[in-house]
Motif scaffolding. Structure first.
Motif, PDB file in Angstrom:
ATOM      1  N   ASP A 176       0.473  -0.133 -11.011  1.00 58.24           N
ATOM      2  CA  ASP A 176      -0.633   0.334 -10.099  1.00 58.24           C
ATOM      3  C   ASP A 176      -1.835  -0.530  -9.949  1.00 58.24           C
ATOM      4  O   ASP A 176      -2.169  -1.186 -10.788  1.00 58.24           O
ATOM      5  CB  ASP A 176      -0.987   1.756 -10.515  1.00 58.24           C
ATOM      6  CG  ASP A 176       0.061   2.917 -10.611  1.00 58.24           C
ATOM      7  OD1 ASP A 176       1.032   2.919  -9.525  1.00 58.24           O
ATOM      8  OD2 ASP A 176       0.277   3.668 -11.640  1.00 58.24           O
ATOM      9  N   TYR A 177      -2.241  -0.289  -8.590  1.00 58.52           N
ATOM     10  CA  TYR A 177      -3.320  -1.251  -8.340  1.00 58.52           C
ATOM     11  C   TYR A 177      -4.288  -0.699  -7.125  1.00 58.52           C
ATOM     12  O   TYR A 177      -3.770   0.111  -6.225  1.00 58.52           O
ATOM     13  CB  TYR A 177      -2.880  -2.508  -7.788  1.00 58.52           C
ATOM     14  CG  TYR A 177      -3.875  -3.772  -7.779  1.00 58.52           C
ATOM     15  CD1 TYR A 177      -4.304  -4.363  -8.924  1.00 58.52           C
ATOM     16  CD2 TYR A 177      -4.430  -4.218  -6.898  1.00 58.52           C
ATOM     17  CE1 TYR A 177      -4.981  -5.345  -9.092  1.00 58.52           C
ATOM     18  CE2 TYR A 177      -5.469  -4.951  -6.579  1.00 58.52           C
ATOM     19  CZ  TYR A 177      -5.528  -5.750  -7.698  1.00 58.52           C
ATOM     20  OH  TYR A 177      -6.550  -6.932  -7.791  1.00 58.52           O
ATOM     21  N   GLU A 217       4.664   1.927   2.883  1.00 63.62           N
ATOM     22  CA  GLU A 217       5.533   1.420   2.146  1.00 63.62           C
ATOM     23  C   GLU A 217       6.430   0.293   2.842  1.00 63.62           C
ATOM     24  O   GLU A 217       6.986  -0.338   2.146  1.00 63.62           O
ATOM     25  CB  GLU A 217       6.350   2.535   1.060  1.00 63.62           C
ATOM     26  CG  GLU A 217       5.202   3.160   0.386  1.00 63.62           C
ATOM     27  CD  GLU A 217       6.123   3.863  -0.582  1.00 63.62           C
ATOM     28  OE1 GLU A 217       7.372   3.922  -0.647  1.00 63.62           O
ATOM     29  OE2 GLU A 217       5.557   4.457  -1.480  1.00 63.62           O
ATOM     30  N   LYS A 218       6.304   0.576   4.139  1.00 67.90           N
ATOM     31  CA  LYS A 218       7.207  -0.420   4.855  1.00 67.90           C
ATOM     32  C   LYS A 218       6.467  -1.791   5.025  1.00 67.90           C
ATOM     33  O   LYS A 218       7.542  -2.872   5.146  1.00 67.90           O
ATOM     34  CB  LYS A 218       7.611  -0.029   6.232  1.00 67.90           C
ATOM     35  CG  LYS A 218       8.195   1.415   6.322  1.00 67.90           C
ATOM     36  CD  LYS A 218       8.497   1.865   7.884  1.00 67.90           C
ATOM     37  CE  LYS A 218       9.256   2.861   8.042  1.00 67.90           C
ATOM     38  NZ  LYS A 218       9.466   3.659   9.301  1.00 67.90           N
ATOM     39  N   LYS A 219       5.262  -2.069   4.746  1.00 68.03           N
ATOM     40  CA  LYS A 219       4.793  -3.301   4.781  1.00 68.03           C
ATOM     41  C   LYS A 219       4.594  -4.140   3.505  1.00 68.03           C
ATOM     42  O   LYS A 219       3.798  -3.526   2.697  1.00 68.03           O
ATOM     43  CB  LYS A 219       3.180  -3.270   5.529  1.00 68.03           C
ATOM     44  CG  LYS A 219       2.770  -4.656   5.607  1.00 68.03           C
ATOM     45  CD  LYS A 219       1.332  -4.480   6.274  1.00 68.03           C
ATOM     46  CE  LYS A 219       0.495  -5.740   6.389  1.00 68.03           C
ATOM     47  NZ  LYS A 219      -0.573  -5.776   7.372  1.00 68.03           N
ATOM     48  N   HIS A 220       5.244  -4.923   3.076  1.00 66.61           N
ATOM     49  CA  HIS A 220       5.314  -5.534   1.757  1.00 66.61           C
ATOM     50  C   HIS A 220       4.771  -7.212   1.788  1.00 66.61           C
ATOM     51  O   HIS A 220       5.069  -7.790   2.911  1.00 66.61           O
ATOM     52  CB  HIS A 220       6.650  -5.529   1.123  1.00 66.61           C
ATOM     53  CG  HIS A 220       7.021  -4.122   0.605  1.00 66.61           C
ATOM     54  ND1 HIS A 220       7.669  -3.964  -0.560  1.00 66.61           N
ATOM     55  CD2 HIS A 220       6.954  -2.877   1.222  1.00 66.61           C
ATOM     56  CE1 HIS A 220       8.016  -2.811  -0.759  1.00 66.61           C
ATOM     57  NE2 HIS A 220       7.452  -2.240   0.434  1.00 66.61           N
ATOM     58  N   GLY A 233      -6.925   1.022  -0.484  1.00 71.25           N
ATOM     59  CA  GLY A 233      -6.087   2.086  -0.540  1.00 71.25           C
ATOM     60  C   GLY A 233      -5.293   1.981  -2.158  1.00 71.25           C
ATOM     61  O   GLY A 233      -5.667   1.154  -2.923  1.00 71.25           O
ATOM     62  N   ASN A 234      -4.419   2.907  -2.496  1.00 71.24           N
ATOM     63  CA  ASN A 234      -3.622   2.728  -3.822  1.00 71.24           C
ATOM     64  C   ASN A 234      -2.473   2.115  -3.613  1.00 71.24           C
ATOM     65  O   ASN A 234      -1.569   2.244  -2.646  1.00 71.24           O
ATOM     66  CB  ASN A 234      -3.415   4.379  -4.193  1.00 71.24           C
ATOM     67  CG  ASN A 234      -4.604   4.718  -4.593  1.00 71.24           C
ATOM     68  OD1 ASN A 234      -5.557   4.420  -5.355  1.00 71.24           O
ATOM     69  ND2 ASN A 234      -4.662   6.254  -4.272  1.00 71.24           N
ATOM     70  N   ASN A 263       0.664  -1.075  -0.140  1.00 69.82           N
ATOM     71  CA  ASN A 263      -0.172   0.133  -0.055  1.00 69.82           C
ATOM     72  C   ASN A 263       0.764   1.296   0.008  1.00 69.82           C
ATOM     73  O   ASN A 263       1.822   1.457   0.729  1.00 69.82           O
ATOM     74  CB  ASN A 263      -1.001  -0.099   1.304  1.00 69.82           C
ATOM     75  CG  ASN A 263      -1.798   1.105   1.082  1.00 69.82           C
ATOM     76  OD1 ASN A 263      -2.024   2.015   0.616  1.00 69.82           O
ATOM     77  ND2 ASN A 263      -2.858   0.500   1.890  1.00 69.82           N
ATOM     78  N   LYS A 264       0.693   2.257  -1.134  1.00 65.75           N
ATOM     79  CA  LYS A 264       1.465   3.387  -0.807  1.00 65.75           C
ATOM     80  C   LYS A 264       1.577   4.004   0.403  1.00 65.75           C
ATOM     81  O   LYS A 264       2.375   4.935   0.519  1.00 65.75           O
ATOM     82  CB  LYS A 264       0.949   4.227  -2.227  1.00 65.75           C
ATOM     83  CG  LYS A 264       1.313   3.606  -3.529  1.00 65.75           C
ATOM     84  CD  LYS A 264       1.009   4.434  -4.681  1.00 65.75           C
ATOM     85  CE  LYS A 264       0.953   4.041  -5.989  1.00 65.75           C
ATOM     86  NZ  LYS A 264       0.582   4.984  -6.929  1.00 65.75           N
TER      87      LYS A 264
END
Length: 247
Positions: free
Chosen positions: A243-244, A196-199, A222-223, A192-193
């Motif tokens: 993008d999603y 960004e720390k959580k992938h 979210g984007n 989630n943009k």
């Protein structure tokens, strides 16, 4: 007479239904996808503070693609990829996407164009020598980095949006050098943009020849961005970002 007409209509329907697919060799049908092609046109050398014209020509078969969803140039000095900058391209409406850039000091710079068009993505790159850089850096550029890199073409066949709490399907068809890319190791890195720390990672399986599929359930809206990582036993290692949106 009615029976004859019905038979003709039935046969015609079968012929139409068969168009646009081909047997992939394992009993299932695969859509025939014409990949996009991107030619990046750059000069190899430039002076300090000289405007360098940027030009990328996008085609699909014999057609010039004038409706690319997104084209932008990423530029960075050798060894400083983390400090790259993005230049949005101008659509010239004839398949060409242009821009310009200038550099204020000597160096070897990489210019990479990111093209998203017709649910496919390509990102060839080239190097430009500006002024009189360090000889060791110039040598590395002259050893082949002026040449345009080939790239995997990814055709995303799944929707670009998903709903929170519902299973989202991801389907990507891949080619390289206009040939179906098979037996690759593929996974999607998604985040989630806003965080960004959580992938998270989505494993993909080859469900048909050159077609890789996986599923994921999103817990928050979210984007998002997802980065497709593709590798194989022949040394291929590429990734492309899309993008999603999750609603």
């Amino acid at each position: 007479m009615k029976k004859i007409l019905l038979s003709i209509l039935f046969i015609s329907t079968l012929i139409i239904a068969g168009c646009g697919t081909k047997d992939n060799g394992n009993g299932s049908n695969e859509k025939s996808v014409e990949p996009i092609n991107v030619v990046l046109d750059l000069q190899e050398k430039a002076k300090v503070n000289e405007n360098i014209p940027l030009s990328a020509t996008v085609t699909q078969g014999k057609e010039k693609v004038a409706d690319a969803a997104k084209v932008e140039y990423e530029v960075w000095e050798e060894g400083a990829k983390d400090s790259s900058k993005i230049i949005k391209a101008t659509n010239e409406k004839n398949g060409k996407y242009t821009g310009k850039v200038a550099f204020d000091h000597d160096g070897v710079y990489t210019i990479q164009v990111h093209v998203t068009a017709r649910d496919m993505h390509m990102m060839p790159k080239k190097s430009v020598i500006v002024g009189n850089p360090d000889p060791s850096k110039m040598k590395s550029a002259e050893e082949g980095e002026h040449h345009e890199e080939s790239s995997v073409v990814m055709h995303v066949m799944s929707p670009k949006t998903a709903k929170v709490g519902e299973k989202a399907d991801f389907n990507i068809h891949m080619t390289k050098h206009n040939e179906t890319l098979t037996n690759a190791q593929v996974q999607i890195e998604v985040w989630n943009k806003a965080n960004e720390k959580k992938h998270e990672w989505i494993p993909m399986k080859e469900t048909a020849k050159g077609e890789y599929s996986g599923t994921h359930t999103f817990k928050e809206a979210g984007n998002y961005q997802f980065k497709v990582h593709v590798e194989n036993n022949e040394g291929l290692h590429e990734h492309q970002v899309f993008d999603y949106e999750v609603k």
